[in-house]
Design an enzyme around this catalytic site. Structure first.
Site, mmCIF file in Angstrom:
data_model
loop_
_atom_site.group_PDB
_atom_site.id
_atom_site.type_symbol
_atom_site.label_atom_id
_atom_site.label_comp_id
_atom_site.label_asym_id
_atom_site.label_seq_id
_atom_site.Cartn_x
_atom_site.Cartn_y
_atom_site.Cartn_z
ATOM 1 N N ASN A 32 130.990 50.291 -69.245
ATOM 2 C CA ASN A 32 131.684 50.993 -68.169
ATOM 3 C C ASN A 32 131.666 52.477 -68.549
ATOM 4 O O ASN A 32 132.317 52.870 -69.523
ATOM 5 C CB ASN A 32 133.120 50.487 -68.094
ATOM 6 C CG ASN A 32 133.707 50.409 -66.707
ATOM 7 O OD1 ASN A 32 134.838 49.983 -66.554
ATOM 8 N ND2 ASN A 32 132.994 50.808 -65.685
ATOM 9 N N ASN A 84 137.317 57.001 -59.086
ATOM 10 C CA ASN A 84 136.117 56.188 -58.956
ATOM 11 C C ASN A 84 134.937 57.044 -58.509
ATOM 12 O O ASN A 84 135.108 58.191 -58.066
ATOM 13 C CB ASN A 84 136.348 55.066 -57.936
ATOM 14 C CG ASN A 84 137.053 53.871 -58.541
ATOM 15 O OD1 ASN A 84 136.695 53.404 -59.622
ATOM 16 N ND2 ASN A 84 138.067 53.369 -57.845
ATOM 17 N N CYS A 93 142.580 52.188 -64.661
ATOM 18 C CA CYS A 93 141.273 51.723 -65.117
ATOM 19 C C CYS A 93 141.426 51.343 -66.586
ATOM 20 O O CYS A 93 141.689 52.203 -67.431
ATOM 21 C CB CYS A 93 140.217 52.812 -64.955
ATOM 22 S SG CYS A 93 138.588 52.344 -65.609
ATOM 23 N N GLY A 94 141.294 50.061 -66.890
ATOM 24 C CA GLY A 94 141.514 49.588 -68.253
ATOM 25 C C GLY A 94 140.511 50.142 -69.246
ATOM 26 O O GLY A 94 140.876 50.646 -70.317
ATOM 27 N N ASN A 95 139.231 50.058 -68.913
ATOM 28 C CA ASN A 95 138.214 50.602 -69.811
ATOM 29 C C ASN A 95 138.306 52.120 -69.890
ATOM 30 O O ASN A 95 138.060 52.722 -70.941
ATOM 31 C CB ASN A 95 136.819 50.181 -69.350
ATOM 32 C CG ASN A 95 136.484 48.756 -69.741
ATOM 33 O OD1 ASN A 95 137.040 48.208 -70.685
ATOM 34 N ND2 ASN A 95 135.564 48.139 -69.007
ATOM 35 N N ASN A 198 139.046 44.564 -56.068
ATOM 36 C CA ASN A 198 137.939 44.299 -56.980
ATOM 37 C C ASN A 198 137.697 42.791 -56.968
ATOM 38 O O ASN A 198 138.623 42.006 -56.726
ATOM 39 C CB ASN A 198 138.292 44.744 -58.398
ATOM 40 C CG ASN A 198 138.589 46.229 -58.477
ATOM 41 O OD1 ASN A 198 137.691 47.057 -58.491
ATOM 42 N ND2 ASN A 198 139.874 46.582 -58.520
ATOM 43 N N ARG A 216 135.692 47.898 -56.676
ATOM 44 C CA ARG A 216 136.122 48.702 -55.534
ATOM 45 C C ARG A 216 136.087 50.177 -55.937
ATOM 46 O O ARG A 216 136.547 50.548 -57.004
ATOM 47 C CB ARG A 216 137.561 48.300 -55.176
ATOM 48 C CG ARG A 216 138.208 49.070 -54.060
ATOM 49 C CD ARG A 216 139.712 48.882 -54.058
ATOM 50 N NE ARG A 216 140.353 49.545 -55.196
ATOM 51 C CZ ARG A 216 141.658 49.815 -55.270
ATOM 52 N NH1 ARG A 216 142.468 49.459 -54.295
ATOM 53 N NH2 ARG A 216 142.164 50.405 -56.333
ATOM 54 N N CYS A 225 134.505 45.500 -66.683
ATOM 55 C CA CYS A 225 135.714 46.005 -66.021
ATOM 56 C C CYS A 225 136.914 45.525 -66.833
ATOM 57 O O CYS A 225 137.130 44.314 -66.967
ATOM 58 C CB CYS A 225 135.789 45.494 -64.585
ATOM 59 S SG CYS A 225 137.334 45.917 -63.736
#
Length: 286
Positions: A32, A84, A93-95, A198, A216, A225
């Protein structure tokens, strides 16, 4: 209404910003990839949607799944904002959060054990070299039967919000799925409007968990993700009684999800790599 003097000052500031070189770091969190900008000096205002779309373009820009801004925070080590590739700001956003933690530790913004905020929510992370552990928030709006599925090729796992919404589908032959076609359909499904969602495709084969994600805002499949992987782990635990920790295989590499008993929250664990550093001028993307 601005008077003439203020209008001239505003135009001068904007012109100087337009010509300023903006430094960035390209980071990959398990595939990512992000353009990270240290925005503690307010280089960007956060409303440069068209610019973000252009620099994220893989053909005519720098190329990335999204843009990360690190900003000052009163209560935490820093504040993270995430955009995004479509130019719009997302709630989490986790990553991307793992990438910010890696960058902040490496550049002295925070120590290896840190706290930061995203969209008003507080997160903590631990950095051990390139291995980042992120403590997520608890899920919301859990629905194991959203009744959106319109295909016998999948089994419906469920829907939840982990900062951002995720719809989880179980599949047997995950590599045969047209992720962009099916993912875009369910992303826009009436059941999930107006927020959209997502879409995660999960398969358990020979003791391994594989996952693919339509994101998304990126509007295509990404190599991994973070929030989607944690969401899928939560659904797997609730629906199929899979126990923690869970190791996931993504196209970008392995991710682990564990459950923190003390906080009742979930840990997202994986590596982050710095790809390169560079700079750009806004005028080049006007």
């Amino acid at each position: 209404m601005l008077n003439l003097s203020n209008q001239i000052t505003y135009k001068r500031v904007f012109a100087e910003l337009f010509l300023t070189k903006i430094g960035f770091t390209k980071l990959s969190a398990t595939g990512n990839d992000f353009i990270l900008i240290d925005n503690r000096q307010k280089i960007m205002f956060g409303n440069e949607y068209d610019l973000i779309r252009k620099i994220c373009s893989r053909r005519t820009g720098i190329g990335a799944d999204g843009v990360l801004l690190i900003e000052e925070s009163v209560e935490n080590d820093f504040k993270m904002r995430y955009y995004n590739a479509d130019g719009f700001e997302a709630e989490m956003c986790g990553n991307g959060a793992r990438a910010c933690a890696y960058y902040s530790d490496k550049n002295g913004i925070a120590r290896s054990q840190m706290t930061f905020e995203v969209s008003g929510a507080h997160y903590s992370a631990h950095v051990d070299g390139a291995f980042i552990s992120l403590l997520m928030q608890k899920p919301e709006n859990l629905n194991l039967h959203p009744a959106a599925l319109e295909s016998t090729d999948f089994q419906e796992g469920g829907y939840l919000v982990l900062g951002v919404p995720h719809y989880v589908l179980f599949a047997d032959r995950i590599q045969e799925i047209d992720v962009e076609k099916v993912g875009s359909y369910y992303c826009e499904h009436p059941e999930f409007k107006p927020r959209k969602t997502n879409v995660n495709f999960v398969s358990q084969q020979n003791g391994k968990i594989q996952i693919r994600t339509f994101e998304r805002g990126v509007n295509e499949e990404t190599l991994s993700c973070g929030t989607g992987t944690v969401s899928s782990a939560i659904i797997l635990n609730m629906v199929r009684k899979k126990t923690y920790p869970m190791d996931f295989e993504t196209a970008g590499g392995p991710l682990r999800v564990d459950f923190d008993v003390t906080s009742g929250r979930y840990l997202l664990q994986g590596t982050v790599t710095e790809v390169y550093t560079g700079s750009f001028q806004m005028e080049n993307f006007s």
